[in-house]
Design a protein around this motif. Structure first.
Motif, short mmCIF file in Angstrom:
data_model
loop_
_atom_site.label_atom_id
_atom_site.label_comp_id
_atom_site.label_asym_id
_atom_site.label_seq_id
_atom_site.Cartn_x
_atom_site.Cartn_y
_atom_site.Cartn_z
N ILE A 132 -101.06 -76.57 -48.31
CA ILE A 132 -100.64 -75.21 -47.97
C ILE A 132 -99.69 -75.25 -46.77
CG2 ILE A 132 -101.41 -72.90 -47.31
CD1 ILE A 132 -102.27 -73.80 -50.15
N ASN A 133 -100.16 -75.76 -45.64
CA ASN A 133 -99.34 -75.86 -44.43
C ASN A 133 -98.76 -77.27 -44.37
OD1 ASN A 133 -98.15 -75.64 -41.97
ND2 ASN A 133 -100.04 -75.61 -40.80
N ARG A 134 -97.54 -77.43 -44.82
CA ARG A 134 -96.92 -78.75 -44.91
C ARG A 134 -96.13 -79.12 -43.67
NH1 ARG A 134 -95.22 -79.49 -51.24
NH2 ARG A 134 -97.19 -78.73 -52.08
N ASP A 135 -96.10 -78.25 -42.69
CA ASP A 135 -95.44 -78.55 -41.42
C ASP A 135 -96.38 -78.13 -40.29
OD1 ASP A 135 -93.60 -79.23 -39.51
OD2 ASP A 135 -92.22 -77.59 -39.92
N PRO A 136 -97.55 -78.79 -40.15
CA PRO A 136 -98.54 -78.34 -39.17
C PRO A 136 -98.08 -78.48 -37.73
CG PRO A 136 -99.20 -80.43 -40.12
CD PRO A 136 -97.99 -79.98 -40.88
N LYS A 137 -97.15 -79.37 -37.46
CA LYS A 137 -96.66 -79.56 -36.09
C LYS A 137 -95.35 -78.83 -35.84
CE LYS A 137 -99.03 -83.90 -35.53
NZ LYS A 137 -98.94 -85.32 -35.24
N GLN A 138 -94.94 -77.98 -36.77
CA GLN A 138 -93.71 -77.18 -36.68
C GLN A 138 -92.49 -78.03 -36.34
OE1 GLN A 138 -96.64 -75.70 -35.24
NE2 GLN A 138 -96.84 -74.53 -37.11
N VAL A 139 -92.34 -79.16 -37.04
CA VAL A 139 -91.20 -80.05 -36.82
C VAL A 139 -89.90 -79.35 -37.24
CG1 VAL A 139 -90.16 -82.24 -37.53
CG2 VAL A 139 -92.61 -82.11 -37.11
N ASN A 140 -89.94 -78.62 -38.33
CA ASN A 140 -88.74 -77.96 -38.85
C ASN A 140 -88.81 -76.45 -38.70
OD1 ASN A 140 -87.38 -80.30 -39.84
ND2 ASN A 140 -88.93 -80.42 -41.44
N GLU A 141 -89.41 -75.99 -37.63
CA GLU A 141 -89.61 -74.55 -37.44
C GLU A 141 -88.29 -73.79 -37.37
OE1 GLU A 141 -91.56 -71.05 -37.25
OE2 GLU A 141 -92.44 -73.00 -37.63
N ASP A 142 -87.37 -74.23 -36.56
CA ASP A 142 -86.11 -73.50 -36.38
C ASP A 142 -84.93 -74.18 -37.04
OD1 ASP A 142 -87.33 -71.54 -34.82
OD2 ASP A 142 -87.09 -72.73 -32.99
N VAL A 143 -85.09 -75.41 -37.45
CA VAL A 143 -83.95 -76.19 -37.92
C VAL A 143 -83.59 -75.87 -39.36
CG1 VAL A 143 -83.09 -78.54 -38.25
CG2 VAL A 143 -84.59 -78.03 -36.34
N VAL A 144 -84.55 -75.90 -40.26
CA VAL A 144 -84.26 -75.83 -41.68
C VAL A 144 -84.63 -74.49 -42.30
CG1 VAL A 144 -84.56 -77.08 -43.85
CG2 VAL A 144 -84.73 -78.30 -41.73
N LYS A 145 -85.24 -73.61 -41.54
CA LYS A 145 -85.59 -72.30 -42.09
C LYS A 145 -84.33 -71.47 -42.28
CE LYS A 145 -89.40 -69.99 -40.88
NZ LYS A 145 -90.40 -69.39 -39.99
N VAL A 146 -83.83 -71.45 -43.50
CA VAL A 146 -82.62 -70.70 -43.79
C VAL A 146 -82.91 -69.78 -44.97
CG1 VAL A 146 -80.20 -70.84 -44.48
CG2 VAL A 146 -81.16 -72.58 -42.98
N ASP A 147 -82.88 -68.49 -44.70
CA ASP A 147 -83.05 -67.50 -45.74
C ASP A 147 -81.70 -66.85 -46.01
OD1 ASP A 147 -85.80 -67.89 -46.12
OD2 ASP A 147 -86.27 -66.59 -44.41
N PHE A 148 -81.66 -66.04 -47.05
CA PHE A 148 -80.43 -65.36 -47.45
C PHE A 148 -79.85 -64.55 -46.30
CE2 PHE A 148 -78.32 -61.65 -49.42
CZ PHE A 148 -77.35 -62.30 -50.17
N GLU A 149 -80.74 -63.85 -45.58
CA GLU A 149 -80.30 -63.00 -44.48
C GLU A 149 -79.74 -63.80 -43.30
OE1 GLU A 149 -83.50 -62.91 -45.64
OE2 GLU A 149 -83.33 -61.17 -46.96
N ASP A 150 -80.12 -65.07 -43.20
CA ASP A 150 -79.61 -65.92 -42.12
C ASP A 150 -78.20 -66.42 -42.40
OD1 ASP A 150 -82.07 -65.71 -40.80
OD2 ASP A 150 -82.88 -67.44 -41.89
N VAL A 151 -77.79 -66.39 -43.67
CA VAL A 151 -76.50 -66.95 -44.06
C VAL A 151 -75.50 -65.87 -44.44
CG1 VAL A 151 -75.36 -68.50 -45.70
CG2 VAL A 151 -77.64 -69.06 -44.86
N ILE A 152 -75.95 -64.93 -45.24
CA ILE A 152 -75.05 -63.90 -45.74
C ILE A 152 -75.52 -62.55 -45.21
CG2 ILE A 152 -74.14 -62.75 -47.80
CD1 ILE A 152 -74.64 -65.44 -49.27
N ALA A 153 -74.64 -61.85 -44.54
CA ALA A 153 -74.97 -60.54 -43.99
C ALA A 153 -73.74 -59.66 -44.05
CB ALA A 153 -75.46 -60.68 -42.54
N GLU A 154 -73.93 -58.43 -44.46
CA GLU A 154 -72.84 -57.47 -44.53
C GLU A 154 -73.03 -56.44 -43.42
OE1 GLU A 154 -71.76 -57.48 -49.26
OE2 GLU A 154 -73.11 -55.93 -48.52
N PRO A 155 -72.06 -56.31 -42.54
CA PRO A 155 -72.19 -55.32 -41.46
C PRO A 155 -72.01 -53.90 -42.01
CG PRO A 155 -70.04 -56.37 -41.37
CD PRO A 155 -70.82 -57.07 -42.45
N ASP A 156 -72.38 -52.94 -41.19
CA ASP A 156 -72.22 -51.54 -41.59
C ASP A 156 -70.75 -51.26 -41.90
OD1 ASP A 156 -74.88 -50.96 -41.33
OD2 ASP A 156 -74.71 -50.33 -39.22
#
Length: 154
Positions: A28-52
């Motif tokens: 279930i928790n495959r990153d218990p030491k949070q090695v990739n907490e900020d590095v590889v977490k990339v969601d759609f909203e992190d890459v593509i965003a349309e401003p108002d």
């Protein structure tokens, strides 16, 4: 006395847990030491965003989101299925070699240097105390009688 299946399994579990080479893997928790907490977490909203004021059609936005998410998910799963085990083997081999070098070469070399430098520092200290201490004590006696007076003339 008859042993139940639970008793036999419990004995196997205790032997399994006692062996330090095996440990339970958390699926279930495959990153218990949070090695990739900020590095590889990339969601759609992190890459593509349309401003108002600059929005695409809602259908295009939803389809883009689905395409990004599904393609990222399946591309990662396929790559990890094909390359995960060979890359894990390479990293395991690399870290085994690093551990071997560290244990059998680096630490003994550092320990040897520390032992040698301790010997050399004693020789250096002895030389300084033998030759420099008398010189500086003599200079201190010479300059100990010097008096400095500061006067301010108006």
């Amino acid at each position: 006395m008859t042993a139940t299946m639970a008793d036999i399994n419990n004995g196997y579990e205790q032997r399994f847990q006692a062996n330090g080479h095996h440990k339970e893997i958390d699926l279930i928790n495959r990153d218990p030491k949070q090695v990739n907490e900020d590095v590889v977490k990339v969601d759609f909203e992190d890459v593509i965003a349309e401003p108002d004021g600059t929005h695409s059609l809602d259908g295009v936005w939803k389809a883009s989101y689905t395409t990004f998410t599904v393609s990222k998910y399946w591309c990662y799963r396929i790559l990890s299925a094909i390359l995960g085990i060979p890359v894990a083997l390479l990293w395991g081999f690399l870290f085994a070699c690093l551990s071997f070098c560290h244990i059998w070469a680096v630490v003994p070399c550092i320990k040897s240097c520390l032992i040698e430098s301790q010997c050399l520092s004693r020789i250096y200290s002895l030389a300084i105390h033998t030759f420099c201490d008398p010189l500086f004590e003599a200079l201190a006696k010479i300059f100990s009688s010097v008096r400095v007076v500061l006067r301010k003339e108006v």
